[in-house]
Design a protein around this motif. Sequence first.
Motif, PDB file in Angstrom:
ATOM      1  N   THR A  75      -9.920  -7.806  -1.879  1.00  0.00           N
ATOM      2  CA  THR A  75      -9.891  -9.002  -2.724  1.00  0.00           C
ATOM      3  C   THR A  75     -11.278  -9.615  -2.820  1.00  0.00           C
ATOM      4  O   THR A  75     -11.737  -9.985  -3.901  1.00  0.00           O
ATOM      5  CB  THR A  75      -8.879 -10.029  -2.191  1.00  0.00           C
ATOM      6  OG1 THR A  75      -7.571  -9.449  -2.210  1.00  0.00           O
ATOM      7  CG2 THR A  75      -8.877 -11.300  -3.026  1.00  0.00           C
TER       8      THR A  75
ATOM      9  N   GLU B  11      -3.486  -3.302   6.910  1.00  0.00           N
ATOM     10  CA  GLU B  11      -3.143  -3.692   5.546  1.00  0.00           C
ATOM     11  C   GLU B  11      -3.639  -5.104   5.220  1.00  0.00           C
ATOM     12  O   GLU B  11      -4.159  -5.352   4.129  1.00  0.00           O
ATOM     13  CB  GLU B  11      -1.637  -3.611   5.322  1.00  0.00           C
ATOM     14  CG  GLU B  11      -1.128  -2.202   5.170  1.00  0.00           C
ATOM     15  CD  GLU B  11       0.382  -2.125   4.967  1.00  0.00           C
ATOM     16  OE1 GLU B  11       1.083  -3.145   5.190  1.00  0.00           O
ATOM     17  OE2 GLU B  11       0.862  -1.051   4.582  1.00  0.00           O
ATOM     18  N   LEU B  12      -3.508  -6.032   6.158  1.00  0.00           N
ATOM     19  CA  LEU B  12      -3.959  -7.403   5.935  1.00  0.00           C
ATOM     20  C   LEU B  12      -5.464  -7.447   5.725  1.00  0.00           C
ATOM     21  O   LEU B  12      -5.958  -8.075   4.789  1.00  0.00           O
ATOM     22  CB  LEU B  12      -3.572  -8.290   7.121  1.00  0.00           C
ATOM     23  CG  LEU B  12      -4.060  -9.730   7.066  1.00  0.00           C
ATOM     24  CD1 LEU B  12      -3.421 -10.458   5.893  1.00  0.00           C
ATOM     25  CD2 LEU B  12      -3.758 -10.438   8.370  1.00  0.00           C
TER      26      LEU B  12
ATOM     27  N   SER C 118      -6.482  -5.799   2.419  1.00  0.00           N
ATOM     28  CA  SER C 118      -6.201  -6.719   1.319  1.00  0.00           C
ATOM     29  C   SER C 118      -7.296  -7.783   1.220  1.00  0.00           C
ATOM     30  O   SER C 118      -7.787  -8.079   0.127  1.00  0.00           O
ATOM     31  CB  SER C 118      -4.837  -7.373   1.523  1.00  0.00           C
ATOM     32  OG  SER C 118      -4.615  -8.362   0.556  1.00  0.00           O
ATOM     33  N   GLU C 119      -7.686  -8.349   2.339  1.00  0.00           N
ATOM     34  CA  GLU C 119      -8.719  -9.385   2.348  1.00  0.00           C
ATOM     35  C   GLU C 119     -10.059  -8.844   1.859  1.00  0.00           C
ATOM     36  O   GLU C 119     -10.709  -9.423   0.981  1.00  0.00           O
ATOM     37  CB  GLU C 119      -8.863  -9.965   3.753  1.00  0.00           C
ATOM     38  CG  GLU C 119      -9.935 -11.018   3.868  1.00  0.00           C
ATOM     39  CD  GLU C 119      -9.686 -12.226   2.985  1.00  0.00           C
ATOM     40  OE1 GLU C 119     -10.668 -12.742   2.418  1.00  0.00           O
ATOM     41  OE2 GLU C 119      -8.521 -12.658   2.834  1.00  0.00           O
TER      42      GLU C 119
END
Length: 112
Positions: A30, A22-23, A26-27
Amino acid sequence: MLPVRRTDRSEWQLTDLIDDIELRASELATNALLHGVPPGRESAVRLDLTDDLVRLEVRDSGDGQPEIQHADESSCSGRGLFLVGELAADFGIDQHVVGKTVWASFKRPARP
């Protein structure tokens, strides 16, 4: 736009990797939205599962080559791709006729 198939987090038996995936998703998403998607175009996030790996892909339709930066302590941004590359089992960028795919792979935990 293609429909999104939601799955139960335990369906792929990846509970130990969920936070990491998930991290990084997201990165990468983005970055695609901020730097890689021209107005009026889309991006896509995809997860592929094999016996040994989970591969996260984020594709955008923008030009350019993402660069890993080495931000100093006072920088407010610029660490994302470096962290994705350091924390994934493998990491890369595939160029396409239009756009690119930035991907990271993760080793799956041993099955019980």
